[in-house]
Design a protein around this motif. Sequence first.
Motif, PDB file in Angstrom:
ATOM      1  N   ARG A 226      -7.981   9.912  -3.887  1.00 54.69           N
ATOM      2  CA  ARG A 226      -9.399   9.580  -3.782  1.00 54.69           C
ATOM      3  C   ARG A 226      -9.856   8.724  -4.964  1.00 54.69           C
ATOM      4  N   ARG A 227      -9.343   9.011  -6.149  1.00 55.86           N
ATOM      5  CA  ARG A 227      -9.820   8.336  -7.371  1.00 55.86           C
ATOM      6  C   ARG A 227      -9.184   6.976  -7.578  1.00 55.86           C
ATOM      7  N   HIS A 228      -7.973   6.762  -7.058  1.00 58.76           N
ATOM      8  CA  HIS A 228      -7.239   5.522  -7.336  1.00 58.76           C
ATOM      9  C   HIS A 228      -7.023   4.759  -6.037  1.00 58.76           C
ATOM     10  N   THR A 229      -7.358   3.485  -6.063  1.00 64.09           N
ATOM     11  CA  THR A 229      -7.165   2.664  -4.867  1.00 64.09           C
ATOM     12  C   THR A 229      -5.717   2.219  -4.710  1.00 64.09           C
ATOM     13  N   GLY A 230      -4.998   2.075  -5.805  1.00 66.50           N
ATOM     14  CA  GLY A 230      -3.594   1.679  -5.741  1.00 66.50           C
ATOM     15  C   GLY A 230      -2.689   2.887  -5.607  1.00 66.50           C
ATOM     16  N   LEU A 231      -1.736   2.839  -4.655  1.00 64.33           N
ATOM     17  CA  LEU A 231      -0.848   3.975  -4.431  1.00 64.33           C
ATOM     18  C   LEU A 231       0.006   4.301  -5.654  1.00 64.33           C
ATOM     19  N   PRO A 232       0.634   3.332  -6.335  1.00 64.93           N
ATOM     20  CA  PRO A 232       1.448   3.680  -7.514  1.00 64.93           C
ATOM     21  C   PRO A 232       0.633   4.396  -8.584  1.00 64.93           C
ATOM     22  N   GLN A 233      -0.598   3.931  -8.811  1.00 60.24           N
ATOM     23  CA  GLN A 233      -1.442   4.569  -9.826  1.00 60.24           C
ATOM     24  C   GLN A 233      -1.815   5.998  -9.412  1.00 60.24           C
TER      25      GLN A 233
ATOM     26  N   ALA B 111      -1.422  20.121  -3.522  1.00 62.19           N
ATOM     27  CA  ALA B 111      -2.150  19.398  -2.474  1.00 62.19           C
ATOM     28  C   ALA B 111      -3.522  18.979  -2.947  1.00 62.19           C
ATOM     29  N   VAL B 112      -4.218  19.853  -3.658  1.00 58.37           N
ATOM     30  CA  VAL B 112      -5.546  19.527  -4.200  1.00 58.37           C
ATOM     31  C   VAL B 112      -5.439  18.350  -5.168  1.00 58.37           C
ATOM     32  N   ALA B 113      -4.442  18.400  -6.052  1.00 62.37           N
ATOM     33  CA  ALA B 113      -4.286  17.338  -7.050  1.00 62.37           C
ATOM     34  C   ALA B 113      -3.921  16.005  -6.409  1.00 62.37           C
ATOM     35  N   LEU B 114      -3.021  16.017  -5.418  1.00 64.10           N
ATOM     36  CA  LEU B 114      -2.623  14.769  -4.768  1.00 64.10           C
ATOM     37  C   LEU B 114      -3.788  14.152  -4.004  1.00 64.10           C
ATOM     38  N   ALA B 115      -4.528  14.977  -3.272  1.00 67.06           N
ATOM     39  CA  ALA B 115      -5.692  14.459  -2.552  1.00 67.06           C
ATOM     40  C   ALA B 115      -6.715  13.868  -3.525  1.00 67.06           C
ATOM     41  N   GLY B 116      -6.921  14.537  -4.652  1.00 66.23           N
ATOM     42  CA  GLY B 116      -7.860  14.030  -5.645  1.00 66.23           C
ATOM     43  C   GLY B 116      -7.412  12.714  -6.248  1.00 66.23           C
TER      44      GLY B 116
ATOM     45  N   TYR C 288      -1.188  11.829 -10.133  1.00 61.74           N
ATOM     46  CA  TYR C 288      -0.889  13.145  -9.543  1.00 61.74           C
ATOM     47  C   TYR C 288       0.254  13.819 -10.281  1.00 61.74           C
ATOM     48  N   GLU C 289       1.336  13.089 -10.489  1.00 57.96           N
ATOM     49  CA  GLU C 289       2.493  13.677 -11.156  1.00 57.96           C
ATOM     50  C   GLU C 289       2.153  14.103 -12.574  1.00 57.96           C
ATOM     51  N   ASP C 290       1.429  13.269 -13.288  1.00 62.02           N
ATOM     52  CA  ASP C 290       1.069  13.597 -14.671  1.00 62.02           C
ATOM     53  C   ASP C 290       0.193  14.848 -14.727  1.00 62.02           C
TER      54      ASP C 290
END
Length: 417
Positions: A300-307, A292-297, A312-314
């Motif tokens: 926050r850092r990327h404006t595009g959802l795919p990016q 959850a922490v990583a996904l939220a971060g 997050y996955e990486d």
Amino acid sequence: MSVKVSCVGGGPAGLYLSILLKRQDPSHDITVYERNPEGSTYGWGVTYWRGLLDRLTEHDPESARAVEADSVRWTEGVARVGDLIARQPGDEGFGIGRHRLLEILADRARSLGVRLEFEHEIGGGDLPEGDLLVAADGVHSALRARHGDGFGTEFHEGSNRYLWLGTTKVFDAFTFAFVESEHGWIWFYGYPYGPGHSTCVVECAPGTWRGLGLDRADEAEGLTLLEKLFADVLDGNRLIGRPAGDGSAPWLAFRTLTNRSWHHGNVVLLGDAAHTTHYSIGAGTTLALEDAVALAGALRRHTGLPQALAAYEDERRRALLSVQSAARYSARWYENLPRYIHLPPHQMFALLGQRHSPLLPYVPPQLYYGLDRAVGRLESLRRLKRWLGPKVARTVHARALASGASRGAQAAANEDG
């Protein structure tokens, strides 16, 4: 930019993600859907370690304070094999009731404006709307299953059988207890989570499970047998079960879940929906909250959802490599318990602590123990050398200066003479 997020699953991961996203941007429209009634959770207690509490404090101090206040803690591990007992210092561990943890996170989420929809099953054609759909609904995720092979889900089933229980015995440390029955070894992991209860996970090999009749016993019969087997460890306290719908005790074989991809379109996997790690390392809740922490971060850092989803996955795949390896080798250690259980107690207890090692399964246990002790002594010598080095250097330097000053004074005296 405000986004609409629908989270399927009201466990720790989904609730904590909603908290973090609302803290990042209160304008986000976030709904958490949970199929069960509020407060109906099971699972007794969950365990975590100081590192997670530090991370929770960093990201949401208010909920972290509440979690810590309602947790019990320990700093030792206890291993019992029959009548033999070993107690060793360890990392600071914590236990909290699963019901209380979810209550804390749900209250915090509501206070930030998250909508919580309980008794809301996601299935059929009622897929929730949202810019982002979060599958936080566990190992049997309905949201993940809706996308067929889109995630490339695979399961690997272990051989041992296990059973989650509660007990009124309050352990004072993380406790391992091994008992030899006429059909083989059976053991449990126990840890406290409140003033009157502990979690107790019982495990054994398939032959022991069948030989003891646990495969045929109903819940009451099974608990009675287990209470007799572990009577010395439980001190007369009772075990508490969660019966299956047909009255049988829900013994399981642990299923390690992996996914080829953690996101598909606007759907992303979180916690046990994305990955599972064997319960013997006690990391399930920690990993879910860290997801959850990583996904939220990433959001926050990327404006595009795919990016954001790719980032997050990486991040989480890399972070999980060592944990998943440790979990695999820990499970293998218990599946091969006869290899270690008859060692001298101090050796067996030491290798219990080394069960995450990828080398241990391939080296004779006593040889591994000797090598590990030798390496430990070498490391102690290295630490001593690093500590003594600067001190010795300063002492030598000081003596050299003093010696030089003394020689200079003597030379001056000779010249005066």
